[in-house]
Scaffold this motif. Structure first.
Motif, PDB file in Angstrom:
ATOM      1  N   UNK A 115       1.035  -1.188   0.193  1.00  0.00           N
ATOM      2  CA  UNK A 115       0.142   0.020  -0.031  1.00  0.00           C
ATOM      3  C   UNK A 115       0.844   1.511   0.091  1.00  0.00           C
ATOM      4  N   UNK A 116       2.125   1.449   0.854  1.00  0.00           N
ATOM      5  CA  UNK A 116       2.461   2.302   1.086  1.00  0.00           C
ATOM      6  C   UNK A 116       3.323   2.530  -0.266  1.00  0.00           C
ATOM      7  N   UNK A 117       3.788   1.733  -0.841  1.00  0.00           N
ATOM      8  CA  UNK A 117       4.725   2.345  -2.313  1.00  0.00           C
ATOM      9  C   UNK A 117       3.683   2.109  -3.138  1.00  0.00           C
ATOM     10  N   UNK A 118       3.135   2.381  -3.437  1.00  0.00           N
ATOM     11  CA  UNK A 118       1.741   2.422  -4.131  1.00  0.00           C
ATOM     12  C   UNK A 118       1.287   4.492  -3.895  1.00  0.00           C
ATOM     13  N   UNK A 119       1.258   4.881  -2.348  1.00  0.00           N
ATOM     14  CA  UNK A 119       0.766   5.730  -2.257  1.00  0.00           C
ATOM     15  C   UNK A 119       1.185   5.678  -0.569  1.00  0.00           C
ATOM     16  N   UNK A 120       2.060   6.479  -0.626  1.00  0.00           N
ATOM     17  CA  UNK A 120       2.754   7.120   0.713  1.00  0.00           C
ATOM     18  C   UNK A 120       2.208   7.539   1.514  1.00  0.00           C
ATOM     19  N   UNK A 121       0.950   8.279   1.509  1.00  0.00           N
ATOM     20  CA  UNK A 121       0.319   8.546   2.498  1.00  0.00           C
ATOM     21  C   UNK A 121      -0.859   8.584   1.799  1.00  0.00           C
ATOM     22  N   UNK A 122      -1.952   9.273   3.349  1.00  0.00           N
ATOM     23  CA  UNK A 122      -3.018   9.043   3.054  1.00  0.00           C
ATOM     24  C   UNK A 122      -4.036  10.030   2.120  1.00  0.00           C
ATOM     25  N   UNK A 123      -3.564  11.453   1.950  1.00  0.00           N
ATOM     26  CA  UNK A 123      -4.116  12.342   1.483  1.00  0.00           C
ATOM     27  C   UNK A 123      -4.111  11.356  -0.473  1.00  0.00           C
ATOM     28  N   UNK A 124      -3.299  10.955  -0.573  1.00  0.00           N
ATOM     29  CA  UNK A 124      -2.893  10.783  -1.430  1.00  0.00           C
ATOM     30  C   UNK A 124      -2.947   8.951  -1.880  1.00  0.00           C
ATOM     31  N   UNK A 125      -4.003   8.900  -1.236  1.00  0.00           N
ATOM     32  CA  UNK A 125      -4.619   7.912  -1.883  1.00  0.00           C
ATOM     33  C   UNK A 125      -6.070   8.143  -1.734  1.00  0.00           C
ATOM     34  N   UNK A 126      -6.583   9.391  -1.247  1.00  0.00           N
ATOM     35  CA  UNK A 126      -7.889  10.151  -0.951  1.00  0.00           C
ATOM     36  C   UNK A 126      -7.833  10.170  -2.051  1.00  0.00           C
ATOM     37  N   UNK A 127      -6.967  11.114  -3.066  1.00  0.00           N
ATOM     38  CA  UNK A 127      -6.646  11.578  -4.604  1.00  0.00           C
ATOM     39  C   UNK A 127      -6.630  10.679  -5.228  1.00  0.00           C
ATOM     40  N   UNK A 128      -6.211   9.499  -5.619  1.00  0.00           N
ATOM     41  CA  UNK A 128      -6.934   8.473  -6.395  1.00  0.00           C
ATOM     42  C   UNK A 128      -8.158   7.659  -5.987  1.00  0.00           C
ATOM     43  N   UNK A 129      -8.712   7.647  -5.188  1.00  0.00           N
ATOM     44  CA  UNK A 129      -9.972   7.294  -5.175  1.00  0.00           C
ATOM     45  C   UNK A 129     -10.955   8.459  -5.610  1.00  0.00           C
ATOM     46  N   UNK A 130     -10.695   9.968  -5.269  1.00  0.00           N
ATOM     47  CA  UNK A 130     -11.854  10.873  -5.566  1.00  0.00           C
ATOM     48  C   UNK A 130     -11.750  10.980  -7.372  1.00  0.00           C
ATOM     49  N   UNK A 131     -10.423  10.103  -8.599  1.00  0.00           N
ATOM     50  CA  UNK A 131      -9.585  10.587  -9.383  1.00  0.00           C
ATOM     51  C   UNK A 131     -11.132   9.949 -10.141  1.00  0.00           C
ATOM     52  N   UNK A 132     -11.680   8.421  -9.507  1.00  0.00           N
ATOM     53  CA  UNK A 132     -12.505   7.650 -11.179  1.00  0.00           C
ATOM     54  C   UNK A 132     -13.705   8.631 -10.359  1.00  0.00           C
ATOM     55  N   UNK A 133     -14.005   9.486  -8.838  1.00  0.00           N
ATOM     56  CA  UNK A 133     -15.652   9.883  -9.113  1.00  0.00           C
ATOM     57  C   UNK A 133     -15.339  11.061  -9.626  1.00  0.00           C
ATOM     58  N   UNK A 134     -14.760  12.569 -10.162  1.00  0.00           N
ATOM     59  CA  UNK A 134     -14.416  13.037 -10.363  1.00  0.00           C
ATOM     60  C   UNK A 134     -15.085  13.635 -11.521  1.00  0.00           C
ATOM     61  N   UNK A 135     -14.161  12.059 -12.756  1.00  0.00           N
ATOM     62  CA  UNK A 135     -14.435  11.767 -13.771  1.00  0.00           C
ATOM     63  C   UNK A 135     -15.740  11.931 -14.150  1.00  0.00           C
ATOM     64  N   UNK A 136     -16.506  10.756 -13.058  1.00  0.00           N
ATOM     65  CA  UNK A 136     -18.127  10.927 -13.490  1.00  0.00           C
ATOM     66  C   UNK A 136     -18.714  12.334 -13.478  1.00  0.00           C
ATOM     67  N   UNK A 137     -18.369  13.351 -12.154  1.00  0.00           N
ATOM     68  CA  UNK A 137     -19.269  14.094 -12.136  1.00  0.00           C
ATOM     69  C   UNK A 137     -19.193  15.027 -13.062  1.00  0.00           C
TER      70      UNK A 137
END
Length: 268
Positions: A115-137
């Motif tokens: 997990x940390x290798x791909x997302x070094x901190x929690x906000x980076x992971x939240x950005x990744x989650x939001x990426x797909x959602x924002x594209x849909x919005x």
């Protein structure tokens, strides 16, 4: 073991076990995912345990084939999609502050090092989650708007944005963003994460392309688009959470905002 996908991640020097995530009350759908039941080769009887509603699949729609050795591009993408889905479930169920990287790794069925290798901190992971959602919005169907009518196009875009804003899942994600980027010096990051900048860009494009056809040549299309988005943001923050008839109220406000922007005091 049944129900696990084994991928030997040599960089992390440990075996990644992608397990089917537990069932959740949260129903999520990412653009690159589809129901597991429709995936090629899916056999629920063979899985031997409850599975999540959505499963990460390769972009070419071929079934995921776990292999020993370093993950190839499709396997790496599958790992990341699994992590994003698990993170969304944990963020929405626990809130941003209570959610931990350890909880997300457990939900995804991967080691923390992966997990940390791909997302070094929690906000980076939240950005990744939001990426797909924002594209849909930000995805708008333009087939039902006036092809060359600036006013109708802006009203359609504004209405679509406000209607999305009234959805509980969207409000939940916006609450996460407000908590993750809460500082007064983080406003631009907050707006970027939630997709405001993409929405402004959409308005700007319409104003720049269709304005001259309507006899309007904006000196600064970006500024005009920002003003419109700022008006809509006020409604999103102060009206949307308590709107009694959200779709109708969203449409009325969106149309009023565009009328006032284009017609000025004549629309009062």
């Amino acid at each position: 073991m049944a129900g696990q996908l084994h991928v030997n991640d040599t960089d992390a020097r440990e075996t990644v076990c992608l397990q089917a995530a537990p069932q959740s009350d949260v129903s999520l759908r990412f653009p690159c995912e589809r129901p597991m039941e429709s995936s090629p080769g899916f056999d629920p009887a063979r899985a031997g345990k409850p599975v999540s509603k959505f499963v990460a699949i390769a972009d070419d729609d071929e079934p995921f084939q776990p292999k020993r050795g370093r993950p190839n591009a499709h396997q790496a993408a599958a790992i990341e999609r699994t992590i994003r889905e698990a993170a969304a479930q944990v963020f929405l169920s626990e809130g941003y502050e209570r959610a931990s990287m350890e909880m997300i790794a457990t939900q995804a069925g991967v080691p923390k090092s992966t997990l940390y290798k791909r997302f070094p901190e929690k906000r980076a992971l939240l950005r990744a989650v939001l990426g797909g959602q924002v594209a849909a919005w930000c995805e708008v169907d333009r087939s039902h708007t006036g092809a060359d009518d600036l006013e109708q196009r802006l009203k359609h875009l504004a209405t679509d944005i406000l209607r999305h804003a009234t959805k509980p899942e969207v409000q939940a994600f916006w609450s996460l963003v407000s908590t993750a980027w809460s500082g007064p010096d983080e406003i631009s990051e907050r707006h970027e994460a939630i997709g405001y900048t993409k929405m402004i860009a959409g308005f700007e494009r319409e104003i720049r392309e269709l304005g001259p056809r309507a006899g309007i040549t904006a000196r600064n299309p970006r500024q005009v688009a920002t003003v419109l988005m700022t008006i809509l943001c006020g409604w999103i923050e102060h009206v949307a959470p308590t709107a009694s008839g959200p779709d109708d109220e969203a449409r009325r406000f969106a149309h009023d905002a565009v009328d006032m922007l284009i017609g000025g005091s004549a629309a009062w």
